[in-house]
Design a protein around this motif. Structure first.
Motif, PDB file in Angstrom:
ATOM      1  N   PRO A   1       0.791  -1.205  -0.106  1.00 50.39           N
ATOM      2  CA  PRO A   1       0.019  -0.032   0.319  1.00 50.39           C
ATOM      3  C   PRO A   1       0.685   1.334   0.002  1.00 50.39           C
ATOM      4  O   PRO A   1       0.386   2.185  -0.747  1.00 50.39           O
ATOM      5  N   GLN A   2       1.979   1.144   0.700  1.00 44.44           N
ATOM      6  CA  GLN A   2       2.985   2.553   0.705  1.00 44.44           C
ATOM      7  C   GLN A   2       3.473   2.670  -0.766  1.00 44.44           C
ATOM      8  O   GLN A   2       3.815   3.998  -0.927  1.00 44.44           O
ATOM      9  N   THR A   3       3.835   1.643  -1.353  1.00 43.73           N
ATOM     10  CA  THR A   3       4.421   1.936  -2.625  1.00 43.73           C
ATOM     11  C   THR A   3       3.524   2.486  -3.459  1.00 43.73           C
ATOM     12  O   THR A   3       3.789   3.436  -4.484  1.00 43.73           O
ATOM     13  N   GLY A   4       2.222   2.128  -3.420  1.00 40.23           N
ATOM     14  CA  GLY A   4       1.010   2.683  -4.362  1.00 40.23           C
ATOM     15  C   GLY A   4       0.992   4.114  -4.231  1.00 40.23           C
ATOM     16  O   GLY A   4       0.822   4.991  -4.877  1.00 40.23           O
ATOM     17  N   TRP A   5       1.033   4.519  -2.716  1.00 45.03           N
ATOM     18  CA  TRP A   5       1.004   6.004  -2.347  1.00 45.03           C
ATOM     19  C   TRP A   5       2.189   6.832  -2.983  1.00 45.03           C
ATOM     20  O   TRP A   5       1.739   7.802  -3.504  1.00 45.03           O
ATOM     21  N   ASN A   6       3.330   6.059  -2.698  1.00 47.49           N
ATOM     22  CA  ASN A   6       4.590   6.870  -3.053  1.00 47.49           C
ATOM     23  C   ASN A   6       4.917   6.894  -4.889  1.00 47.49           C
ATOM     24  O   ASN A   6       5.359   7.946  -5.190  1.00 47.49           O
ATOM     25  N   VAL A   7       4.256   5.877  -5.351  1.00 47.53           N
ATOM     26  CA  VAL A   7       4.620   5.967  -6.625  1.00 47.53           C
ATOM     27  C   VAL A   7       3.539   7.131  -7.476  1.00 47.53           C
ATOM     28  O   VAL A   7       4.138   7.772  -8.273  1.00 47.53           O
ATOM     29  N   ARG A   8       2.680   7.169  -7.106  1.00 47.60           N
ATOM     30  CA  ARG A   8       1.823   8.358  -7.397  1.00 47.60           C
ATOM     31  C   ARG A   8       2.442   9.910  -6.965  1.00 47.60           C
ATOM     32  O   ARG A   8       2.203  10.495  -8.050  1.00 47.60           O
ATOM     33  N   ILE A   9       2.987   9.836  -5.926  1.00 48.88           N
ATOM     34  CA  ILE A   9       3.591  11.164  -5.457  1.00 48.88           C
ATOM     35  C   ILE A   9       5.013  11.352  -6.257  1.00 48.88           C
ATOM     36  O   ILE A   9       4.989  12.354  -6.971  1.00 48.88           O
ATOM     37  N   VAL A  10       5.700  10.389  -6.397  1.00 48.90           N
ATOM     38  CA  VAL A  10       6.787  10.439  -7.358  1.00 48.90           C
ATOM     39  C   VAL A  10       6.372  10.952  -8.741  1.00 48.90           C
ATOM     40  O   VAL A  10       6.926  11.743  -9.477  1.00 48.90           O
ATOM     41  N   ARG A  11       5.417  10.119  -9.297  1.00 47.97           N
ATOM     42  CA  ARG A  11       4.952  10.634 -10.791  1.00 47.97           C
ATOM     43  C   ARG A  11       4.594  12.019 -10.943  1.00 47.97           C
ATOM     44  O   ARG A  11       4.703  12.634 -11.859  1.00 47.97           O
ATOM     45  N   GLY A  12       3.639  12.235  -9.918  1.00 46.89           N
ATOM     46  CA  GLY A  12       3.052  13.523  -9.865  1.00 46.89           C
ATOM     47  C   GLY A  12       4.222  14.813  -9.905  1.00 46.89           C
ATOM     48  O   GLY A  12       4.109  15.746 -10.367  1.00 46.89           O
ATOM     49  N   ALA A  13       5.164  14.717  -8.937  1.00 46.55           N
ATOM     50  CA  ALA A  13       6.154  15.560  -8.610  1.00 46.55           C
ATOM     51  C   ALA A  13       7.188  15.608  -9.923  1.00 46.55           C
ATOM     52  O   ALA A  13       7.537  16.794 -10.392  1.00 46.55           O
ATOM     53  N   LEU A  14       7.370  14.458 -10.579  1.00 49.64           N
ATOM     54  CA  LEU A  14       8.207  14.704 -11.790  1.00 49.64           C
ATOM     55  C   LEU A  14       7.209  15.094 -12.962  1.00 49.64           C
ATOM     56  O   LEU A  14       7.873  15.938 -13.970  1.00 49.64           O
ATOM     57  N   ALA A  15       5.929  15.033 -12.879  1.00 49.48           N
ATOM     58  CA  ALA A  15       5.233  15.706 -14.010  1.00 49.48           C
ATOM     59  C   ALA A  15       4.971  17.070 -13.776  1.00 49.48           C
ATOM     60  O   ALA A  15       5.186  17.961 -14.811  1.00 49.48           O
ATOM     61  N   ASP A  16       5.031  17.881 -12.578  1.00 47.54           N
ATOM     62  CA  ASP A  16       5.147  19.017 -12.305  1.00 47.54           C
ATOM     63  C   ASP A  16       6.477  19.623 -12.862  1.00 47.54           C
ATOM     64  O   ASP A  16       6.647  20.897 -13.329  1.00 47.54           O
ATOM     65  N   GLN A  17       7.530  18.818 -12.578  1.00 46.82           N
ATOM     66  CA  GLN A  17       8.868  19.465 -13.219  1.00 46.82           C
ATOM     67  C   GLN A  17       9.089  19.508 -14.502  1.00 46.82           C
ATOM     68  O   GLN A  17       9.636  20.112 -15.171  1.00 46.82           O
ATOM     69  N   ALA A  18       8.323  18.359 -14.936  1.00 51.96           N
ATOM     70  CA  ALA A  18       8.457  18.349 -16.596  1.00 51.96           C
ATOM     71  C   ALA A  18       7.686  19.554 -17.335  1.00 51.96           C
ATOM     72  O   ALA A  18       8.356  19.664 -18.512  1.00 51.96           O
ATOM     73  N   ALA A  19       6.908  20.466 -16.713  1.00 48.23           N
ATOM     74  CA  ALA A  19       6.415  21.670 -17.283  1.00 48.23           C
ATOM     75  C   ALA A  19       7.190  22.816 -17.006  1.00 48.23           C
ATOM     76  O   ALA A  19       6.855  23.988 -17.354  1.00 48.23           O
ATOM     77  N   THR A  20       8.398  22.548 -16.194  1.00 45.33           N
ATOM     78  CA  THR A  20       9.063  23.714 -16.120  1.00 45.33           C
ATOM     79  C   THR A  20      10.215  24.167 -17.196  1.00 45.33           C
ATOM     80  O   THR A  20      10.377  23.279 -18.063  1.00 45.33           O
ATOM     81  N   PRO A  21      10.344  25.483 -17.494  1.00 42.68           N
ATOM     82  CA  PRO A  21      11.274  25.883 -18.599  1.00 42.68           C
ATOM     83  C   PRO A  21      12.537  25.275 -18.876  1.00 42.68           C
ATOM     84  O   PRO A  21      12.784  24.851 -19.783  1.00 42.68           O
ATOM     85  N   HIS A  22      13.193  24.826 -17.829  1.00 42.44           N
ATOM     86  CA  HIS A  22      14.481  24.377 -17.733  1.00 42.44           C
ATOM     87  C   HIS A  22      14.349  22.939 -18.340  1.00 42.44           C
ATOM     88  O   HIS A  22      15.292  22.333 -19.246  1.00 42.44           O
ATOM     89  N   VAL A  23      13.375  22.201 -17.917  1.00 40.94           N
ATOM     90  CA  VAL A  23      13.159  20.826 -18.299  1.00 40.94           C
ATOM     91  C   VAL A  23      12.915  20.933 -20.056  1.00 40.94           C
ATOM     92  O   VAL A  23      13.268  19.980 -20.745  1.00 40.94           O
ATOM     93  N   GLU A  24      11.787  21.759 -20.110  1.00 39.44           N
ATOM     94  CA  GLU A  24      11.359  21.849 -21.620  1.00 39.44           C
ATOM     95  C   GLU A  24      12.600  22.130 -22.551  1.00 39.44           C
ATOM     96  O   GLU A  24      12.881  21.515 -23.781  1.00 39.44           O
ATOM     97  N   ALA A  25      13.673  23.067 -21.969  1.00 38.10           N
ATOM     98  CA  ALA A  25      14.493  23.485 -22.619  1.00 38.10           C
ATOM     99  C   ALA A  25      15.547  22.264 -23.037  1.00 38.10           C
ATOM    100  O   ALA A  25      16.205  22.005 -24.081  1.00 38.10           O
ATOM    101  N   ALA A  26      15.625  21.380 -21.901  1.00 41.50           N
ATOM    102  CA  ALA A  26      16.657  20.235 -21.827  1.00 41.50           C
ATOM    103  C   ALA A  26      15.892  19.299 -23.165  1.00 41.50           C
ATOM    104  O   ALA A  26      16.771  18.609 -23.754  1.00 41.50           O
ATOM    105  N   HIS A  27      14.699  19.095 -23.195  1.00 43.27           N
ATOM    106  CA  HIS A  27      14.075  18.315 -24.232  1.00 43.27           C
ATOM    107  C   HIS A  27      14.304  18.841 -25.532  1.00 43.27           C
ATOM    108  O   HIS A  27      14.540  18.112 -26.608  1.00 43.27           O
ATOM    109  N   LEU A  28      14.225  20.195 -25.961  1.00 39.90           N
ATOM    110  CA  LEU A  28      14.545  20.916 -26.889  1.00 39.90           C
ATOM    111  C   LEU A  28      15.815  20.742 -27.318  1.00 39.90           C
ATOM    112  O   LEU A  28      16.086  20.903 -28.795  1.00 39.90           O
TER     113      LEU A  28
END
Length: 339
Positions: free
Chosen positions: A218-245
């Motif tokens: 159960p705690q893995t289920g909880w934390n996987v969603r937190i990790v996924r959500g935190a990484l998704a928030d960072q994916a929308a930042t300018p420096h991450v978008e610039a790295a992809h470009l």
């Protein structure tokens, strides 16, 4: 003389009207912030202990009648109640218990044993179980969360998202029963109960497998969603978008650009899981006959043994507070580096 910009003129006018310019608020020293967090956690623990004493007082019966011999007379129970100090107001007993706490004295149980002696063997066993589950939760959550974040919107991301939600929704006792049926009764791969050795610890390391898995799922289920959500928030930042470009590989962007920025949220999620792991350990230890504080706490509640209940709570609360303090320090250090 150079002409002032409109912003500077506005600031000068405001200063002339108020007579002074308000200085920016200086950030507090890191040591001051840590001390404030420690004081706040300590106050929360004191409040929790006060609630424990009050809740034990509300329960029907008391330690004198719960631990008395069968057929004991009312006069004997009254004398035992006086011996245990139960005829004193609850706030006096709480104050005395708290006054002795800084010296490491957790009081005396209703059966006349020192609470520290009663917790000397079960507490390390619970810490071993909880630490093993915590480490495995961190590793699996990071792997699955990063794997899903590297494939946003794809089938893998959706499967991991749905599976993590289902895992978090499963109570520990349900997982424990399924594990007992599948890995012990039906296949005989693992022992159904925990047998203790002469040192008070599980006789075989394999007896830890099912209790750890029951806590991790159960705690893995909880934390996987937190990790996924935190990484998704960072994916929308300018420096991450610039790295992809710039054409950097996905895994490199994820590990070097997204993950460092997501550390504060991820650390907070893992720290929160500490309390859930220790809370779930009470149920899991009872089902698997594991020699931890779960059985001690269950017996203490049945006996209305307030000092023993408070001793278990203060030990668990101290561990949780330390983990939360570490998460706060990680968060402040990460935000300080960004500033």
């Amino acid at each position: 003389m150079a002409e002032l910009s409109p912003l500077a003129k506005t600031g000068a006018v405001a200063a002339s009207q108020t007579g002074a310019v308000t200085a920016p608020r200086r950030p507090r020293h890191p040591a001051v912030r840590v001390a404030a967090v420690v004081v706040r956690r300590a106050l929360m623990l004191v409040v929790l202990l006060a609630v424990v004493f009050a809740a034990a007082e509300i329960l029907p019966g008391d330690a004198a009648s719960a631990t008395a011999d069968r057929g004991a007379r009312a006069a004997d129970i009254a004398a035992r109640r006086h011996l245990l100090g139960l005829d004193r107001p609850v706030w006096e007993r709480f104050a005395d218990w708290m006054a002795a706490l800084p010296t490491g004295d957790l009081g005396t149980s209703a059966r006349g044993q020192q609470v520290t002696d009663l917790l000397a063997d079960p507490l390390p066993n619970t810490l071993i179980l909880g630490l093993s589950a915590f480490v495995l939760t961190v590793v699996v959550s990071l792997l699955l969360g990063c794997w899903a974040a590297a494939r946003p919107g794809r089938l893998t991301d959706r499967i991991i998202g749905h599976a993590s939600t289902a895992a978090f929704a499963l109570p520990e006792f349900v997982i424990s029963v399924v594990l007992l049926l599948a890995l012990s009764l039906w296949t005989g791969w693992l022992p159904a109960v925990t047998v203790t050795g002469s040192d008070g610890k599980p006789a075989q390391w394999s007896m830890l497998i099912m209790p750890v898995i029951a806590l991790v799922i159960p705690q893995t289920g909880w934390n996987v969603r937190i990790v996924r959500g935190a990484l998704a928030d960072q994916a929308a930042t300018p420096h991450v978008e610039a790295a992809h470009l710039d054409g950097l590989p996905v895994h490199r962007v994820l590990l070097r650009h997204q993950l460092p920025g997501a550390v504060p949220a991820i650390a907070t999620g893992f720290a929160t899981s500490t309390g859930m792991l220790l809370g779930g350990a009470v149920v899991v230890e009872t089902l698997f006959n594991y020699p931890g504080i779960g059985a001690v706490l269950a017996g203490a509640v049945a006996s209305r043994d307030t000092p023993l209940i408070a001793g278990v709570v203060v030990c668990a609360g101290a561990v949780i507070s330390l983990v939360l303090l570490a998460a706060d320090m990680i968060r402040q250090a990460t935000l300080g580096e960004r500033a």
